[in-house]
Design an enzyme around this catalytic site. Structure first.
Site, mmCIF file in Angstrom:
data_model
loop_
_atom_site.group_PDB
_atom_site.id
_atom_site.type_symbol
_atom_site.label_atom_id
_atom_site.label_comp_id
_atom_site.label_asym_id
_atom_site.label_seq_id
_atom_site.Cartn_x
_atom_site.Cartn_y
_atom_site.Cartn_z
ATOM 1 N N LEU A 267 2.793 -9.545 -0.701
ATOM 2 C CA LEU A 267 2.298 -8.951 0.540
ATOM 3 C C LEU A 267 0.781 -8.834 0.472
ATOM 4 O O LEU A 267 0.215 -8.482 -0.565
ATOM 5 C CB LEU A 267 2.915 -7.562 0.756
ATOM 6 C CG LEU A 267 4.424 -7.510 0.957
ATOM 7 C CD1 LEU A 267 4.826 -6.139 1.511
ATOM 8 C CD2 LEU A 267 4.929 -8.606 1.890
ATOM 9 N N HIS B 190 0.839 -1.205 0.000
ATOM 10 C CA HIS B 190 0.000 0.000 0.000
ATOM 11 C C HIS B 190 0.879 1.262 0.000
ATOM 12 O O HIS B 190 0.579 2.241 -0.679
ATOM 13 C CB HIS B 190 -0.886 0.043 1.246
ATOM 14 C CG HIS B 190 -1.880 -1.064 1.340
ATOM 15 N ND1 HIS B 190 -1.764 -2.094 2.241
ATOM 16 C CD2 HIS B 190 -3.020 -1.315 0.645
ATOM 17 C CE1 HIS B 190 -2.781 -2.914 2.114
ATOM 18 N NE2 HIS B 190 -3.559 -2.487 1.145
ATOM 19 N N LYS C 20 -1.575 -7.043 -7.726
ATOM 20 C CA LYS C 20 -1.789 -8.339 -7.086
ATOM 21 C C LYS C 20 -3.227 -8.805 -7.318
ATOM 22 O O LYS C 20 -3.468 -9.978 -7.536
ATOM 23 C CB LYS C 20 -1.478 -8.255 -5.603
ATOM 24 C CG LYS C 20 -1.688 -9.578 -4.931
ATOM 25 C CD LYS C 20 -1.337 -9.523 -3.473
ATOM 26 C CE LYS C 20 -2.122 -10.579 -2.733
ATOM 27 N NZ LYS C 20 -3.485 -10.144 -2.433
ATOM 28 N N ASP C 21 -4.167 -7.844 -7.253
ATOM 29 C CA ASP C 21 -5.568 -8.167 -7.548
ATOM 30 C C ASP C 21 -5.789 -7.914 -9.042
ATOM 31 O O ASP C 21 -6.429 -6.934 -9.435
ATOM 32 C CB ASP C 21 -6.487 -7.314 -6.690
ATOM 33 C CG ASP C 21 -6.271 -7.583 -5.209
ATOM 34 O OD1 ASP C 21 -6.562 -8.695 -4.768
ATOM 35 O OD2 ASP C 21 -5.771 -6.685 -4.512
#
Ligand code: PAF
Length: 286
Positions: A186, A37, A151-152
């Site tokens: 992560l 993030h 990641k998504d």
């Protein structure tokens, strides 16, 4: 950094920045922030003058029996990380602020095709929940650009599609996945892993890398490749949900002719569902 909890305060703060001629970047999150993030916020502060983040654990995107209640809520630590990373404004609304009339009658945004299959198959309604809350947040903040993690991968594809299809004037930027030294992507959900499971978890990325390597070497029997790697995941103690090779642009099953591919995986370790992906473009090898 200012934290606001209402749409009214959010709009007033963004309007102030806008009236000063500032370019607005937005990073939506569900909190429990990690270095992945922080990388999104850092990118946002390089691309814009005023960085807005949101923290909202969106009930609409969690299915029955999923981890909504136990999803980690760590606001003070998150605020500190956002401040350090250069965020100017945090929007941290309550469920009532986001859904004042409840969720049952809430207008929904659904993105067909891209939302089907992969995570959409095992999490029915998930991407409708994501597309709806992201549309609401975009209308509340009205940023020039918004940044999401790769990641998504399927989520990013859904968001790009909704912005395109609904003519929202927002530039969508995907940022590379941040990994631990052993390769594990992560994720806020990694905190649920026992020590034993955390030691096993890097096999997920090793599996993706092994498939990418085989494809680079010329292997095109995708079903055989996938089956062999599914067995490896199971042997390591994971319960695979899916492991697939897709076209990176439209997420259709990849064919032997595809050059721009993404290998996507979801697998349970105990009760924790891990997802990861590896983008493989044979025309521009990394
Ligand atoms: O990726 C997430 O954290 C969430 O799905 C998002 C985009 C913030 C929407 O709730």
């Amino acid at each position: 950094m200012n934290t606001v909890k209402t749409v009214r305060e959010l709009r007033a703060a963004v309007a102030r920045a806008r009236s000063e001629g500032k370019r607005i970047a937005f990073v939506p999150t569900m909190g429990n922030l990690h270095s992945g993030h922080v990388a999104l916020i850092t990118k946002a502060s390089q691309r814009a003058d005023f960085v807005v983040a949101s923290i909202f654990v969106n009930p609409l995107q969690f299915g029955a029996g999923e981890d909504l209640d136990k999803y980690p809520r760590t606001l003070p630590a998150d605020q500190e990380k956002l401040l350090q990373a250069g965020c100017h404004l945090l929007f941290a609304p309550t469920v009532e602020e986001m859904y004042p009339d409840g969720m049952a009658g809430q207008t929904r945004v659904s993105v067909p095709q891209l939302s089907e299959g992969l995570c959409g198959a095992s999490r029915p309604g998930h991407f409708e929940g994501v597309a709806t809350v992201v549309s609401k947040l975009f209308n509340m903040v009205q940023p020039d650009l918004a940044i999401f993690g790769q990641k998504d991968f399927q989520q990013l594809a859904v968001i790009r599609a909704l912005v395109h299809d609904l003519n929202m004037p927002i530039q969508i930027i995907g940022e590379p996945t941040v990994r631990a030294a052993d390769g594990l992507a992560l994720s806020s959900r990694n905190g649920f892993l026992s020590e034993e499971h955390r030691a096993i978890a890097p096999v997920v990325y090793r599996t993706l890398s092994a498939i990418a390597e085989s494809i680079k070497q010329g292997e095109r029997d995708f079903p055989a490749l996938i089956n062999a790697q599914l067995k490896q995941l199971e042997a390591a103690g994971l319960r695979p949900d899916y492991l697939e090779i897709r076209n990176a642009l439209n997420l259709r099953p990849a064919t032997a002719e595809d050059r721009d591919m993404v290998i996507l995986v979801a697998a349970f370790l105990g009760t924790t569902r891990l997802i990861d992906n590896l983008h493989l473009n044979l025309d521009s090898p990394a």
